[in-house]
Design a protein around this motif. Structure first.
Motif, PDB file in Angstrom:
ATOM      1  N   ALA A   1      37.590  40.270  39.017  1.00 12.81           N
ATOM      2  CA  ALA A   1      38.031  39.930  40.376  1.00 12.81           C
ATOM      3  C   ALA A   1      39.115  40.925  40.765  1.00 12.81           C
ATOM      4  O   ALA A   1      40.257  40.801  40.347  1.00 12.81           O
ATOM      5  CB  ALA A   1      38.552  38.512  40.436  1.00 12.81           C
TER       6      ALA A   1
ATOM      7  N   LEU B   1      34.051  40.817  43.525  1.00 13.36           N
ATOM      8  CA  LEU B   1      33.922  39.771  42.512  1.00 13.36           C
ATOM      9  C   LEU B   1      32.608  39.982  41.759  1.00 13.36           C
ATOM     10  O   LEU B   1      31.536  39.964  42.352  1.00 13.36           O
ATOM     11  CB  LEU B   1      33.943  38.400  43.183  1.00 13.36           C
ATOM     12  CG  LEU B   1      33.987  37.175  42.306  1.00 13.36           C
ATOM     13  CD1 LEU B   1      35.217  37.194  41.417  1.00 13.36           C
ATOM     14  CD2 LEU B   1      34.004  35.931  43.154  1.00 13.36           C
TER      15      LEU B   1
ATOM     16  N   LEU C   1      35.860  30.437  38.823  1.00 16.92           N
ATOM     17  CA  LEU C   1      35.374  30.713  40.176  1.00 16.92           C
ATOM     18  C   LEU C   1      36.018  29.794  41.204  1.00 16.92           C
ATOM     19  O   LEU C   1      36.320  30.216  42.327  1.00 16.92           O
ATOM     20  CB  LEU C   1      33.847  30.585  40.227  1.00 16.92           C
ATOM     21  CG  LEU C   1      33.046  31.686  39.539  1.00 16.92           C
ATOM     22  CD1 LEU C   1      31.566  31.354  39.577  1.00 16.92           C
ATOM     23  CD2 LEU C   1      33.315  33.030  40.174  1.00 16.92           C
TER      24      LEU C   1
ATOM     25  N   LYS D   1      36.094  34.318  50.877  1.00 21.44           N
ATOM     26  CA  LYS D   1      35.208  35.120  50.028  1.00 21.44           C
ATOM     27  C   LYS D   1      33.910  34.353  49.786  1.00 21.44           C
ATOM     28  O   LYS D   1      33.921  33.222  49.318  1.00 21.44           O
ATOM     29  CB  LYS D   1      35.910  35.407  48.698  1.00 21.44           C
ATOM     30  CG  LYS D   1      35.132  36.250  47.757  1.00 21.44           C
ATOM     31  CD  LYS D   1      35.358  37.690  48.086  1.00 21.44           C
ATOM     32  CE  LYS D   1      34.705  38.565  47.022  1.00 21.44           C
ATOM     33  NZ  LYS D   1      34.313  39.822  47.570  1.00 21.44           N
TER      34      LYS D   1
ATOM     35  N   ILE E   1      29.346  37.523  45.811  1.00 24.86           N
ATOM     36  CA  ILE E   1      29.569  37.689  44.383  1.00 24.86           C
ATOM     37  C   ILE E   1      28.405  38.509  43.833  1.00 24.86           C
ATOM     38  O   ILE E   1      27.288  38.430  44.343  1.00 24.86           O
ATOM     39  CB  ILE E   1      29.692  36.323  43.667  1.00 24.86           C
ATOM     40  CG1 ILE E   1      30.142  36.500  42.225  1.00 24.86           C
ATOM     41  CG2 ILE E   1      28.408  35.550  43.738  1.00 24.86           C
ATOM     42  CD1 ILE E   1      30.528  35.187  41.557  1.00 24.86           C
TER      43      ILE E   1
ATOM     44  N   VAL F   1      38.234  42.319  47.993  1.00 23.31           N
ATOM     45  CA  VAL F   1      38.214  42.081  46.556  1.00 23.31           C
ATOM     46  C   VAL F   1      36.761  41.962  46.115  1.00 23.31           C
ATOM     47  O   VAL F   1      36.005  41.171  46.657  1.00 23.31           O
ATOM     48  CB  VAL F   1      38.989  40.791  46.197  1.00 23.31           C
ATOM     49  CG1 VAL F   1      38.868  40.494  44.727  1.00 23.31           C
ATOM     50  CG2 VAL F   1      40.437  40.921  46.609  1.00 23.31           C
TER      51      VAL F   1
ATOM     52  N   LEU G   1      34.385  38.079  33.907  1.00 21.12           N
ATOM     53  CA  LEU G   1      34.603  37.909  35.345  1.00 21.12           C
ATOM     54  C   LEU G   1      35.590  38.970  35.798  1.00 21.12           C
ATOM     55  O   LEU G   1      36.715  39.033  35.295  1.00 21.12           O
ATOM     56  CB  LEU G   1      35.128  36.500  35.631  1.00 21.12           C
ATOM     57  CG  LEU G   1      35.386  36.137  37.077  1.00 21.12           C
ATOM     58  CD1 LEU G   1      34.099  36.190  37.885  1.00 21.12           C
ATOM     59  CD2 LEU G   1      35.999  34.761  37.174  1.00 21.12           C
TER      60      LEU G   1
ATOM     61  N   ILE H   1      39.450  31.187  41.893  1.00 14.97           N
ATOM     62  CA  ILE H   1      39.371  32.368  42.765  1.00 14.97           C
ATOM     63  C   ILE H   1      39.051  31.951  44.193  1.00 14.97           C
ATOM     64  O   ILE H   1      39.604  32.495  45.153  1.00 14.97           O
ATOM     65  CB  ILE H   1      38.332  33.363  42.213  1.00 14.97           C
ATOM     66  CG1 ILE H   1      38.864  33.972  40.925  1.00 14.97           C
ATOM     67  CG2 ILE H   1      38.012  34.448  43.224  1.00 14.97           C
ATOM     68  CD1 ILE H   1      37.868  34.823  40.188  1.00 14.97           C
TER      69      ILE H   1
END
Length: 158
Positions: free
Chosen positions: A85, A72, A108, A118, A121, A70, A83, A111
């Protein structure tokens, strides 16, 4: 001989005994070394690891990303944050004249709860965005446990 001239030595040359005082030069070198060592420590204390994306030559070691990764991205725009995602796109409008960093932090955090592994970013912005707004966005990402920050232009981040 008249006039105070020195008598020539053998071979017709004068003696060239010259001593250089190297103490001031050594003092200057030691001062420079101390200054460089002290300033090198300060550069390590106040830094954020950021890699720039989208410019320069590609690295020799290009690795393929994992298949279901994913991506971000936080876009810093004139009217607020966007944002991205994965496939979802969340908008965080400005709170008056200031960016709403609390709402960005809560998104955030949400997420991070869904994707605990994760850590990367991308913070992207246009040319007209103030530098302090970008730094504030990176600080929010660091506080929400996203230490691998990439800085990019908004066109290159997409």
């Amino acid at each position: 001989m008249a006039g105070g001239m020195a008598m020539p030595q053998k071979g017709g040359k004068k003696a060239l005994d010259l001593t250089l005082n190297l103490v001031p030069f050594i003092d200057l070198l030691i001062t420079n070394i101390c200054f460089l060592l002290i300033t090198a420590v300060w550069t390590q204390l106040a830094r954020i690891n950021v890699s720039q994306k989208g410019q320069g030559a590609p690295s020799e070691e290009q690795q393929e990303p994992p298949p279901e990764q994913v991506k971000l991205i936080v876009l810093v725009e004139e009217d607020g944050f966007t944002l991205i995602a994965g496939g979802e796109r969340l908008s965080v409008p400005k709170n008056g004249a200031h960016y709403d960093t609390e709402k960005l932090a809560s998104l955030l955090r949400e997420i991070k709860g869904r994707l605990p592994d994760k850590t990367d970013i991308t913070v992207a912005s246009d040319d007209g965005i103030k530098y302090e707004s970008i730094i504030e966005t990176m600080d929010v990402a660091l506080m929400e446990k996203f230490p691998d920050i990439q800085l990019s232009e908004s066109a290159a981040a997409m």
